[in-house]
Write a protein that holds these residues in place. Structure first.
Motif, PDB file in Angstrom:
ATOM      1  N   LEU A  56       3.527  -3.495   8.754  1.00 19.55           N
ATOM      2  CA  LEU A  56       4.582  -3.526   7.731  1.00 19.55           C
ATOM      3  C   LEU A  56       4.287  -2.509   6.639  1.00 19.55           C
ATOM      4  N   THR A  57       5.297  -1.743   6.273  1.00 17.85           N
ATOM      5  CA  THR A  57       5.157  -0.876   5.096  1.00 17.85           C
ATOM      6  C   THR A  57       6.355  -1.133   4.208  1.00 17.85           C
ATOM      7  N   PHE A  58       6.182  -0.963   2.897  1.00 18.00           N
ATOM      8  CA  PHE A  58       7.376  -1.080   2.064  1.00 18.00           C
ATOM      9  C   PHE A  58       7.569   0.148   1.200  1.00 18.00           C
ATOM     10  N   TRP A  59       8.827   0.454   1.005  1.00 21.50           N
ATOM     11  CA  TRP A  59       9.236   1.723   0.412  1.00 21.50           C
ATOM     12  C   TRP A  59      10.118   1.463  -0.794  1.00 21.50           C
ATOM     13  N   ARG A  60       9.922   2.270  -1.837  1.00 19.67           N
ATOM     14  CA  ARG A  60      10.741   2.138  -3.056  1.00 19.67           C
ATOM     15  C   ARG A  60      11.221   3.540  -3.425  1.00 19.67           C
ATOM     16  N   ASP A  61      12.491   3.687  -3.644  1.00 19.18           N
ATOM     17  CA  ASP A  61      13.089   4.994  -3.988  1.00 19.18           C
ATOM     18  C   ASP A  61      12.611   6.088  -3.033  1.00 19.18           C
ATOM     19  N   GLY A  62      12.587   5.784  -1.772  1.00 17.80           N
ATOM     20  CA  GLY A  62      12.251   6.797  -0.763  1.00 17.80           C
ATOM     21  C   GLY A  62      10.768   7.103  -0.602  1.00 17.80           C
ATOM     22  N   SER A  63       9.891   6.413  -1.377  1.00 18.43           N
ATOM     23  CA  SER A  63       8.454   6.674  -1.189  1.00 18.43           C
ATOM     24  C   SER A  63       7.729   5.408  -0.760  1.00 18.43           C
ATOM     25  N   LEU A  64       6.673   5.634   0.006  1.00 21.07           N
ATOM     26  CA  LEU A  64       5.828   4.535   0.441  1.00 21.07           C
ATOM     27  C   LEU A  64       5.178   3.893  -0.789  1.00 21.07           C
ATOM     28  N   VAL A  65       5.263   2.564  -0.913  1.00 20.42           N
ATOM     29  CA  VAL A  65       4.633   1.903  -2.055  1.00 20.42           C
ATOM     30  C   VAL A  65       3.155   1.697  -1.763  1.00 20.42           C
ATOM     31  N   ARG A  66       2.339   2.211  -2.644  1.00 17.74           N
ATOM     32  CA  ARG A  66       0.908   2.016  -2.454  1.00 17.74           C
ATOM     33  C   ARG A  66       0.365   1.461  -3.759  1.00 17.74           C
ATOM     34  N   GLU A  67       0.412   0.149  -3.865  1.00 16.95           N
ATOM     35  CA  GLU A  67      -0.093  -0.473  -5.087  1.00 16.95           C
ATOM     36  C   GLU A  67      -1.431  -1.110  -4.780  1.00 16.95           C
ATOM     37  N   ARG A  68      -1.508  -2.413  -5.027  1.00 14.83           N
ATOM     38  CA  ARG A  68      -2.808  -3.036  -4.788  1.00 14.83           C
ATOM     39  C   ARG A  68      -3.179  -3.003  -3.311  1.00 14.83           C
ATOM     40  N   ASN A  69      -2.146  -2.922  -2.462  1.00 17.48           N
ATOM     41  CA  ASN A  69      -2.470  -2.882  -1.028  1.00 17.48           C
ATOM     42  C   ASN A  69      -3.304  -1.650  -0.688  1.00 17.48           C
ATOM     43  N   ALA A  70      -3.149  -0.603  -1.521  1.00 13.29           N
ATOM     44  CA  ALA A  70      -3.944   0.605  -1.278  1.00 13.29           C
ATOM     45  C   ALA A  70      -5.412   0.368  -1.610  1.00 13.29           C
ATOM     46  N   MET A  71      -5.691  -0.730  -2.347  1.00 11.32           N
ATOM     47  CA  MET A  71      -7.080  -1.017  -2.723  1.00 11.32           C
ATOM     48  C   MET A  71      -7.771  -1.913  -1.694  1.00 11.32           C
ATOM     49  N   LEU A  72      -7.050  -2.345  -0.679  1.00  8.89           N
ATOM     50  CA  LEU A  72      -7.674  -3.205   0.331  1.00  8.89           C
ATOM     51  C   LEU A  72      -8.823  -2.435   0.985  1.00  8.89           C
ATOM     52  N   PRO A  73      -9.907  -3.139   1.303  1.00 11.64           N
ATOM     53  CA  PRO A  73     -11.015  -2.421   1.929  1.00 11.64           C
ATOM     54  C   PRO A  73     -10.609  -1.919   3.313  1.00 11.64           C
ATOM     55  N   THR A  74     -11.092  -0.737   3.685  1.00 12.34           N
ATOM     56  CA  THR A  74     -10.773  -0.206   5.016  1.00 12.34           C
ATOM     57  C   THR A  74     -11.302  -1.148   6.091  1.00 12.34           C
TER      58      THR A  74
END
Ligand SMILES: Nc1ncnc2c1ncn2[C@@H]1O[C@H](COP(=O)(O)OP(=O)(O)O)[C@@H](O)[C@H]1O
Ligand SMILES: C=C(OP(=O)(O)O)C(=O)O
Ligand SMILES: [K+]
Ligand SMILES: [Mg+2]
Length: 583
Positions: free
Chosen positions: A261-279
């Motif tokens: 699942l990915t979510f998009w806002r105003d045409g861009s990929l949203v990378r909020e806290r989910n971007a901080m998840l450990p790899t």
């Protein structure tokens, strides 16, 4: 084979190297017992090696050999045992039927799932050319995966295959859960579905989907677009009620368990806290422990963002898996991995162009150029690269691929990626073996076409080694590969303990196949991911002459080579190149 050879003499130099400028360092004539380069390659070496060092270049006109000799590389004479050679039945048959030159160079990875997990099914894939079996820890239990690993190992032991095992981590990106009972669900246009982070004890309410990431309901906003699998199904967020996110389906389609699942806002990929998840999530660490325990050959890490995580994992593995050497493959499937591409690839032992998720994170039209860039960079840095996902997607359902899919496979082969990978086609498709056959036959055809047209690729390969000795190895391999092309030899032989010298030869993508002889089964399996290498297990010594004699005898006895075949041999024990006809 190797003979008592003269070092450069002024007369042979002037006679045989007449077309080349005179070397800028002194030449000597003395007797030496060494193995030995043709003059084109001597030249290639001599212009790039440091003339002030104590290395010497050797050449002879009687032994068709040459080399770079330092005191440390002089081989101690050693007795060779008369062991056997290990090669699988498929390679053996292929070599016998088609001769050396037409063996397949592009390696094939199959994801194992419900459609292919049985012993006979695995054997059919091995017969069909599977070089690496991939297990995806997103799906199935560890017991299920353990059983698959055991079957592959049994296949290797009983039938002589060297099928390597790649374990692919789940990663902590956002994905949907299972549906409880049904294996898939259909979302129709305009339907309202609930995406929830709650834990449900009993059956899921209708049109409810579990999301694996706790912060999901806090990160999304009303109006966001929610993409399943990069756009296979699309929703719009209409209301957020605590842990439940209500969405309206805007592009209907099939929902598969654990889809990304990915979510998009105003045409861009949203990378909020989910971007901080450990790899590497805590579940991934348990899977990694499982992989180490099982002695898998490769661990592929999903959603790598930086080199740091690769370094961390490599030291973790080094501390825990003392005698087994597990290679770490970075999956390039996120925006961050593209940003930090070079440092990630440098840190890894290989990379995967994971086009499934990559295509959900960057605009689809950018995926082809990203693929080319990753493939070329891996080649420069001498790391094997796998092109993955949707190569033959329609074959999940149909027995024949689309023309567009064949063109996509051809492009990856033409780019000379090390390996191509099947995902759903082999894991849960209806035609796993047919899909593998398509990969195999398209690879063979494109490779042959490439050779027939004599399209030597003009990729300038930079020096990558950090030591002078590494640079010598690189020069030897690029010279040997160039000679092999110019002389149209039948095969390159490489004797390699760690596999490094074989990978340097593979990096040059020569016209002829590379017979890679190595002493351990684990190195043999790992070499099975690299372009053009035919890995054999053989015990050998530091004495190249007896190694060659032994190899010729063993291969001739199995009708794999014949008298008169022209071979170029290199090794990582003795820095030399030898050109010879099989006696
Ligand atoms: N071990 C497994 N058990 C059950 N199904 C599997 C397994 N491995 C793969 N699959 C199925 O094959 C599909 C394609 O595999 P893959 O591309 O590796 O996973 P994903 O679709 O999650 O990216 C998966 O969506 C899943 O349906
Ligand atoms: C190979 C991929 O990863 P996975 O199948 O694990 O999503 C991909 O995203 O293309
Ligand atoms: K995965
Ligand atoms: Mg992925």
């Amino acid at each position: 084979m190797s003979q008592s050879l003269h070092l450069f003499t002024p007369s042979t130099l002037s006679k045989q190297c007449y077309s080349y400028p005179k070397p800028s360092f002194p030449t000597f004539s003395r007797r030496f017992t060494v193995t030995s380069v043709r003059f084109s390659s001597i030249r290639a070496c001599s212009s790039d090696l440091d003339p002030s060092s104590s290395q010497v270049l050797l050449a002879s006109d009687n032994g068709k050999g040459g080399g770079v000799l330092t005191p440390a590389t002089r081989p101690p004479a050693q007795a060779v045992d008369s062991g056997s050679i290990e090669v699988d039945a498929v390679t053996e048959a292929e070599l016998k039927e088609n001769g050396f030159r037409s063996t397949r160079r592009t390696k094939l990875v199959c994801t194992i799932g419900p459609a292919t997990c049985g012993f006979e099914q695995l054997e059919a894939l091995a017969v069909g050319g599977m070089n690496v079996a991939r297990i995806n820890m997103c799906h199935g239990t560890r017991e299920w995966h353990r059983a698959v690993i055991e079957r592959v190992r049994r296949l290797n032991d009983e039938k002589g295959y060297a099928v390597a095992i790649m374990m692919d981590t789940e990663g902590s990106e956002i994905h949907m859960g299972d549906f409880g009972g049904p294996s898939s669900a259909k979302a129709e246009d305009g339907e309202i579905w609930t995406f929830s982070v709650r834990a449900f004890d009993s059956a899921l309410p209708e049109r409810t989907i579990i999301v694996n990431y706790d912060g999901f309901a806090e990160d999304v906003k009303v109006g966001d677009e929610l993409l399943v699998d990069g756009g296979m199904v699309r929703f719009e967020v209409i209301e957020i009620l605590g842990p439940d996110v209500k969405c309206r389906c805007t592009d209907p389609g099939l929902l598969l368990p654990r889809a990304n699942l990915t979510f998009w806002r105003d045409g861009s990929l949203v990378r909020e806290r989910n971007a901080m998840l450990p790899t590497i999530s805590s579940k991934d660490w348990l899977d990694i422990d499982f992989g180490i325990q099982e002695g898998v050959d490769f661990i592929a890490i999903s959603f790598v963002k930086s080199a740091e995580v690769i370094n961390h994992l490599k030291s973790y593995i080094a501390a825990r898996a003392r005698d087994s050497d597990i290679s770490v493959i970075a999956k390039i499937e996120s925006i961050d991995s593209l940003k930090n591409l070079e440092e990630i690839i440098r840190a890894s032992d290989g990379a995967m162009v994971a086009r499934g998720d990559l295509g959900a994170q960057i605009p689809l039209e950018q995926v082809p150029s990203a693929q080319q860039k990753i493939v070329q960079l891996c080649r420069q840095l001498n790391k094997p690269v796998i092109v993955a996902s949707q190569l033959l997607e329609s074959m999940i359902e149909y027995p024949t691929p689309t023309r567009a899919e064949v063109a996509d496979v051809s492009e990856a082969v033409r780019q000379r990626a090390d390996a191509l990978m099947l995902s759903g086609e082999s894991a849960m498709g209806q035609f796993p073996e047919k899909a593998l056959t398509v990969l195999r036959s398209v690879s063979l055809r494109i490779e042959r076409w490439w050779r027939e047209e004599k399209r030597h690729e003009a990729m300038e390969l930079r020096d990558i080694g950090s030591s002078f000795s590494d640079n010598i190895s690189e020069e030897i391999c690029s010279s040997a590969a160039k000679m092999a092309n110019n002389l149209e030899v039948d095969a390159l032989f490489v004797y390699t303990k760690t596999g490094h010298m074989a990978s340097l030869l593979s990096r040059c993508r020569p016209d002829c196949p590379i017979f890679a002889f190595t002493t351990t089964t684990s190195v043999r399996r790992r070499l099975n991911l690299q372009w053009g290498l035919i890995p054999f297990r053989l015990s050998f010594s530091d004495d190249m002459e007896s190694n060659l004699n032994k190899t010729f005898a063993l291969l001739k006895a199995r009708n794999l080579i014949k008298s008169g075949d022209l071979v170029i041999a290199v090794s990582d024990m003795l820095q030399s190149i030898q050109v010879m006809n099989v006696p």
